[in-house]
Design a protein around this motif. Structure first.
Motif, short mmCIF file in Angstrom:
data_model
loop_
_atom_site.label_atom_id
_atom_site.label_comp_id
_atom_site.label_asym_id
_atom_site.label_seq_id
_atom_site.Cartn_x
_atom_site.Cartn_y
_atom_site.Cartn_z
N LEU A 177 0.83 -1.22 0.00
CA LEU A 177 0.00 0.00 0.00
C LEU A 177 0.86 1.27 0.00
CD1 LEU A 177 -3.05 0.34 -0.06
CD2 LEU A 177 -3.02 0.58 2.44
N VAL A 178 2.09 1.17 0.54
CA VAL A 178 2.97 2.34 0.66
C VAL A 178 3.28 2.93 -0.71
CG1 VAL A 178 5.30 3.07 1.33
CG2 VAL A 178 3.95 1.64 2.85
N LEU B 194 0.24 4.85 -1.63
CA LEU B 194 -0.17 5.98 -0.80
C LEU B 194 0.73 7.21 -0.96
CD1 LEU B 194 -1.17 4.22 2.53
CD2 LEU B 194 -2.68 5.43 0.95
N ILE B 195 2.03 7.00 -1.16
CA ILE B 195 2.93 8.16 -1.28
C ILE B 195 2.60 8.98 -2.53
CG2 ILE B 195 5.35 8.86 -1.59
CD1 ILE B 195 6.12 6.68 0.38
N VAL C 79 -0.28 9.04 -4.00
CA VAL C 79 -1.61 9.59 -3.72
C VAL C 79 -1.49 10.86 -2.89
CG1 VAL C 79 -3.71 9.21 -2.33
CG2 VAL C 79 -2.98 7.49 -3.96
N PHE C 80 -0.62 10.81 -1.88
CA PHE C 80 -0.43 11.99 -1.04
C PHE C 80 0.02 13.19 -1.88
CE2 PHE C 80 2.74 14.74 0.89
CZ PHE C 80 1.95 15.41 1.80
N PHE C 81 1.03 12.96 -2.74
CA PHE C 81 1.56 14.08 -3.52
C PHE C 81 0.49 14.64 -4.47
CE2 PHE C 81 5.74 12.38 -2.22
CZ PHE C 81 6.27 13.56 -1.74
N VAL D 50 -2.89 14.47 -4.00
CA VAL D 50 -3.89 15.16 -3.17
C VAL D 50 -3.34 16.50 -2.69
CG1 VAL D 50 -5.12 15.05 -0.94
CG2 VAL D 50 -5.05 13.06 -2.42
N HIS D 51 -2.07 16.49 -2.29
CA HIS D 51 -1.47 17.72 -1.79
C HIS D 51 -1.38 18.78 -2.89
CE1 HIS D 51 0.81 20.24 0.81
NE2 HIS D 51 1.82 20.30 -0.02
N SER E 52 -4.91 20.15 -3.52
CA SER E 52 -5.40 21.03 -2.46
C SER E 52 -4.57 22.31 -2.38
CB SER E 52 -5.42 20.31 -1.11
OG SER E 52 -4.13 19.98 -0.73
N LEU F 172 -10.33 23.93 -1.09
CA LEU F 172 -10.95 22.72 -1.62
C LEU F 172 -12.26 22.37 -0.89
CD1 LEU F 172 -10.26 20.64 -3.81
CD2 LEU F 172 -9.19 19.24 -2.05
N GLY G 138 -16.14 9.37 0.29
CA GLY G 138 -15.10 9.60 1.29
C GLY G 138 -15.25 8.67 2.48
N ILE H 86 -14.11 5.22 1.51
CA ILE H 86 -12.64 5.12 1.54
C ILE H 86 -12.16 4.95 2.97
CG2 ILE H 86 -10.52 6.46 1.18
CD1 ILE H 86 -11.89 7.70 -1.29
N LEU H 87 -12.76 5.73 3.86
CA LEU H 87 -12.40 5.66 5.28
C LEU H 87 -12.70 4.26 5.84
CD1 LEU H 87 -11.32 7.85 7.19
CD2 LEU H 87 -13.66 8.23 7.93
N PHE I 16 -10.19 1.58 4.10
CA PHE I 16 -8.72 1.67 4.23
C PHE I 16 -8.24 2.21 5.58
CE2 PHE I 16 -9.59 1.99 -0.35
CZ PHE I 16 -8.83 0.92 -0.80
N LEU J 99 -14.00 15.07 7.26
CA LEU J 99 -13.77 13.84 6.50
C LEU J 99 -12.39 13.88 5.81
CD1 LEU J 99 -15.04 11.17 5.56
CD2 LEU J 99 -15.88 12.37 3.55
N TYR J 100 -12.06 15.03 5.26
CA TYR J 100 -10.78 15.21 4.57
C TYR J 100 -9.62 14.98 5.55
CZ TYR J 100 -7.59 17.61 1.31
OH TYR J 100 -6.58 17.94 0.44
N ILE K 207 -9.39 11.24 6.49
CA ILE K 207 -8.79 10.42 5.42
C ILE K 207 -7.28 10.61 5.41
CG2 ILE K 207 -8.59 10.16 2.91
CD1 ILE K 207 -11.62 10.66 2.75
N VAL L 84 -6.25 7.17 6.88
CA VAL L 84 -6.02 6.33 5.70
C VAL L 84 -4.56 6.46 5.23
CG1 VAL L 84 -6.65 5.93 3.28
CG2 VAL L 84 -8.42 6.43 4.97
N ILE L 85 -4.07 7.69 5.08
CA ILE L 85 -2.71 7.84 4.53
C ILE L 85 -1.65 7.69 5.63
CG2 ILE L 85 -1.14 9.30 3.20
CD1 ILE L 85 -3.53 10.51 1.79
N ASN M 295 -1.56 4.33 7.64
CA ASN M 295 -1.17 3.18 6.83
C ASN M 295 0.33 3.20 6.50
OD1 ASN M 295 -3.22 1.18 6.13
ND2 ASN M 295 -4.38 2.93 5.36
N LEU M 296 0.93 4.39 6.56
CA LEU M 296 2.37 4.47 6.33
C LEU M 296 3.17 4.07 7.57
CD1 LEU M 296 2.64 7.87 4.37
CD2 LEU M 296 2.83 5.58 3.42
N ILE N 53 5.83 12.53 5.45
CA ILE N 53 4.41 12.69 5.12
C ILE N 53 3.55 12.48 6.38
CG2 ILE N 53 2.48 11.66 3.82
CD1 ILE N 53 4.50 11.06 1.58
#
Lengths: 66, 224
Positions: free
Chosen positions: A6-7, A10-11, A13-15, A17-18, A21, A27, A46, A49-50, A53, B14-15, B18, B22-23, B26-27, B55
């Motif tokens: 998942l890592v 996720l990394i 995904v973070f970049f 999303v960041h 936003s 946003l 949302g 997803i919560l 995951f 919610l944001y 998550i 979630v992020i 999980n890391l 992160i």
């Protein structure tokens, strides 16, 4: 890395999303201005997803996970 | 309270959930496995692990900054008192605030006095106070040499940036921005490595791996 697949997902995904936003001035306001059915659908997505995951324990949710 | 505000509030919650649950959470197992279990010899895993930790830290403290920005100076607080960042800091970082407030104020005062060209006596004193304050701030996190080194590292970085780049107006062209962002992120990640590694032996090992990233495809390896 192989034990934590998942890592690698996720990394990036973070970049993404960041970046989104950061470029969008507010946003949450964009979502709040959606019509109610669209907002409710995105909110439910949302929550899903919560639900799917979310990691960690309820008791330690508030703390930083080392 | 309007429907828009209510929707925005739920969206923000919610944001934030998550991002944290979630992020960041999980890391956490990957970061833990990389830095606290058996020593890995893989530089890429160390690099990814430290980015993952950066992160995690960012997402953990992001909400505080966002709330502070949202409140603004003198704005009427739309969140309960216990959720306001200033109150949070006041309550949870009381010791750090007590240790850091006065030296930081003195450093700021000295810096204001010495806005001349060369690094003067006041600036040197200000830099000295800066790193001493950060060492104390590092030690506040726990009784470990890692935190002392981390504080010293942060203090030296702050002082170096302040007096060698910010006040000298060095590398001000926007063309340098990508390089500055990259270097700052790399140096920040080195700082997090000092912070998260549980003992000095591991720290030295990981630092070598991170500083002299092994390029297996070139047949290069770090100095032993």
């Amino acid at each position: 890395m192989n034990a934590h697949p998942l890592v690698a997902f996720l990394i990036p995904v973070f970049f993404v999303v960041h970046a989104v936003s950061y470029r969008t001035k507010d946003l949450s306001r964009v979502f709040a201005n959606l019509r109610t059915p669209a907002w409710a659908t995105s909110f439910a997505a949302g929550l899903l997803i919560l639900y799917l995951f979310a990691a960690g324990q309820q008791e330690s949710f508030i703390y930083f996970q080392f | 309270m309007t429907a828009d505000n209510l929707r925005q509030g739920f969206t923000l919650m919610l944001y934030g959930l998550i991002k944290k649950v979630v992020i960041a959470d999980n890391l956490a197992p990957f970061v833990r496995a990389t830095f606290t279990r058996e020593l890995t010899t893989d530089s890429v895993q160390i690099l990814v692990g430290i980015v993952a930790f950066a992160i995690q830290i960012y997402l953990r403290f992001l909400r505080l900054h966002r709330h502070r920005d949202r409140l603004g100076p003198g704005a009427r607080a739309p969140v309960p008192r216990e959720l306001q960042p200033s109150v949070f800091l006041e309550e949870h970082h009381r010791i750090l605030a007590a240790l850091a407030h006065e030296p930081l104020a003195v450093a700021a005062g000295l810096s204001l006095q010495s806005r001349s060209g060369a690094i003067g006596k006041g600036e040197r004193a200000s830099a000295s106070i800066c790193w001493r304050t950060m060492v104390l701030g590092g030690l506040w996190h726990g009784a470990s040499w890692n935190f002392v080194i981390w504080g010293l590292y942060q203090g030296v970085l702050l002082a170096a940036h302040r007096f060698l780049i910010a006040e000298r107006r060095f590398l001000t062209s926007p063309l340098w921005d990508p390089l500055k962002i990259l270097v700052t992120f790399y140096l920040t990640c080195l700082g997090w490595l000092i912070f998260i590694t549980p003992d000095l032996d591991r720290l030295w090992y990981f630092a070598k791996k991170l500083l002299f990233i092994e390029f297996h495809f070139l047949g290069l390896s770090p100095p032993s």
